[in-house]
Scaffold this active site. Structure first.
Site, mmCIF file in Angstrom:
data_model
loop_
_atom_site.group_PDB
_atom_site.id
_atom_site.type_symbol
_atom_site.label_atom_id
_atom_site.label_comp_id
_atom_site.label_asym_id
_atom_site.label_seq_id
_atom_site.Cartn_x
_atom_site.Cartn_y
_atom_site.Cartn_z
ATOM 1 N N ASP A 24 -26.113 -48.120 -20.886
ATOM 2 C CA ASP A 24 -26.374 -49.536 -21.083
ATOM 3 C C ASP A 24 -27.122 -50.040 -19.843
ATOM 4 O O ASP A 24 -27.222 -49.332 -18.829
ATOM 5 C CB ASP A 24 -25.041 -50.262 -21.275
ATOM 6 C CG ASP A 24 -25.194 -51.757 -21.436
ATOM 7 O OD1 ASP A 24 -26.042 -52.175 -22.242
ATOM 8 O OD2 ASP A 24 -24.474 -52.499 -20.748
ATOM 9 N N ASP A 26 -27.630 -54.058 -18.497
ATOM 10 C CA ASP A 26 -27.032 -55.148 -17.729
ATOM 11 C C ASP A 26 -25.549 -54.879 -17.512
ATOM 12 O O ASP A 26 -24.799 -54.667 -18.466
ATOM 13 C CB ASP A 26 -27.225 -56.474 -18.473
ATOM 14 C CG ASP A 26 -27.187 -57.670 -17.543
ATOM 15 O OD1 ASP A 26 -26.445 -57.617 -16.542
ATOM 16 O OD2 ASP A 26 -27.887 -58.645 -17.802
ATOM 17 N N ASP A 226 -20.498 -51.282 -19.792
ATOM 18 C CA ASP A 226 -19.585 -52.171 -19.081
ATOM 19 C C ASP A 226 -18.795 -53.070 -20.019
ATOM 20 O O ASP A 226 -18.002 -53.882 -19.566
ATOM 21 C CB ASP A 226 -20.361 -53.049 -18.089
ATOM 22 C CG ASP A 226 -21.231 -54.082 -18.793
ATOM 23 O OD1 ASP A 226 -22.015 -53.688 -19.693
ATOM 24 O OD2 ASP A 226 -21.139 -55.274 -18.453
#
Length: 350
Positions: A24, A26, A226
Site C-alpha cells: 500500500d 499512504d 496500514d
C-alpha cells in the site's frame, strides 16, 4: 528473547517464501509529501531480491503519476509496477459491457485514462446513452456529476438498469490539511438516489488483488498495509499473507480488536522488521491462567482479564496480546484488557 536468539532458533522472517511484495502507499511508504521513516530504504532492500508492486485505491492519479511520485522519494518504480483501483475497475467493466461501449465516467484523469486505454468511449452525460457508469474519486467531482450518474443508472420499470462499477468505497481520504470524505461518500450519494449498489474493484474487494497477482505472476505474495479494513481484509479475502505496519491509520488498539476476517499474518513496527525473524507465540498454562509468550513478553489471560505478565520489546507485547485476545474465543468487548496493551504507539513503545 533477543533478535540474535530468534535467528538461532530459526524463526522465519515475514519475507521468507515470498515471491512478490505488494505494498500500500499512504501510511506505508509516505505520509502526505514525506516518506515514512525507514520505508524507502527497506523497500529498496526488498527490491534487490524480490519484485515489488504497489496497490492504490486512489482513483484520481494515473499509474505514471504514482510511479513518478515514488521515484522522487528515492524508489525505483515504473508505471507497470503500480496497480490502481481504476485498472481493476476497468477489468470488471470489460466483463459487463461490449468492447468500445460508451461509458459514463465520474472521476478524474486516473480513471478516464484507464477507460480510454481499454478502448471505451468516455461520456459525461446520461443523455449520451452510456452502456455503464464507472465512478471514482477526484477532487473536482461535483453534484452535477453524481446527478448524471443517477440519471443514467435509473432503471426502467421492472428492469435492472445498466452496470455500475466503483473503483473503491473508502469513506475517507487523507489530505495535507487532514482527513476528507472519500469515494465511499460519493458512491453512497448515488446509491441513495438509485437504490442499488455498484460492483467494487478496490480494496478490500478481491479484484485489485487478483489483478496484481496476475500482473506479477505471484504465487506467494505478501501484502503490506496500514489499514485492517482495506489492506488486511482484502488480502485475507484474496488468500494472501499480510503484514500490518503501525506507521499509518491503525494502531495497537485496532489490532487487538480486529475481527477474524481482518487479522494480519504479521504485525510490524516499521518496514525494517520485514527482514527480522518473526517470533512465534507460545502458550502455556499456569495455575488456571493461560500465558502467551512472544519473545520476552508474556501476556496472561485469566477468566476475562487480559494483563501484561512480563515486559519485553513493545512490538512483542502487542503480538502476544493479539495472540491472547484472538485466541480467547470471545469478542474483545467480553474481556477486561489492560490499557498498557493498547496504548497509543508513542506511550506504548516508550
Amino acid at each position: 528473547m533477543s533478535r540474535t536468539e530468534r535467528k538461532r532458533r530459526g524463526d522465519a522472517t515475514p519475507l521468507d517464501g515470498v515471491d512478490v511484495l505488494l505494498a500500500d502507499l499512504d501510511g506505508v511508504v509516505y505520509r502526505g509529501d514525506d516518506p515514512i521513516p525507514h520505508a524507502v530504504e527497506s523497500i529498496n532492500r526488498v527490491q534487490a531480491a524480490l519484485r515489488v508492486g504497489y496497490l492504490t485505491n486512489n482513483a484520481s492519479r494515473t499509474d505514471a503519476t504514482v510511479a513518478s511520485h515514488l521515484t522522487n522519494l528515492g524508489l525505483s518504480v515504473a508505471p507497470e509496477d503500480v496497480v490502481t483501483s481504476p485498472q481493476a475497475a476497468v477489468k470488471l467493466l470489460a466483463d459487463l459491457v461490449e468492447p468500445g461501449s460508451r461509458i459514463l465516467v465520474v472521476g478524474g484523469d486516473g480513471l478516464t485514462t484507464e477507460v480510454e486505454r481499454a478502448g471505451f468511449a468516455v461520456v459525461r452525460s446520461a443523455d449520451d446513452a452510456p452502456a455503464a457508469v464507472i465512478q471514482g474519486f477526484a477532487p473536482h467531482v461535483a453534484w452535477t456529476d453524481l446527478a448524471e450518474a443517477a440519471y443514467a443508472l435509473r432503471a426502467p420499470d421492472g428492469g435492472e438498469g445498466i452496470p455500475w462499477v466503483a473503483t473503491n468505497t473508502d469513506w475517507t481520504i487523507p489530505q495535507a490539511r487532514g482527513t476528507a470524505p472519500g469515494n465511499g461518500t460519493l458512491v453512497s450519494a448515488v446509491h441513495t438516489a438509485v437504490g442499488r449498489l455498484p460492483v467494487v474493484a478496490g480494496k478490500p474487494e478481491r479484484a485489485i488483488f487478483d489483478a496484481a497477482a496476475t500482473r506479477f505472476a505471484a504465487t506467494a505474495p505478501l501484502v503490506i498495509g496500514d489499514r485492517l479494513d482495506t489492506d488486511i481484509l482484502g488480502a485475507n479475502r484474496a488468500g494472501m499473507a499480510s503484514a500490518l505496519v503501525l506507521t499509518g491509520i491503525d494502531g495497537p488498539k485496532q489490532v487487538l480488536a480486529a475481527d477474524a476476517d481482518s487479522r494480519p499474518t504479521f504485525v510490524l513496527s516499521d518496514l525494517r522488521e520485514l527482514f527480522e525473524p518473526y517470533p512465534r507465540a507460545t502458550i502455556t498454562e499456569k495455575r488456571g491462567a493461560k500465558l502467551v509468550a512472544v519473545g520476552a513478553a508474556v501476556v496472561s489471560v485469566e477468566r476475562n482479564a487480559v494483563t501484561l505478565a512480563r515486559r519485553g520489546d513493545p512490538i512483542d507485547v502487542l503480538r502476544a496480546a493479539a495472540a491472547a485476545i484472538w485466541g480467547a474465543g470471545v469478542p474483545i468487548y467480553a474481556l477486561d484488557v489492560a490499557p498498557e496493551l493498547y496504548a497509543s504507539q508513542l506511550s506504548w513503545a516508550s
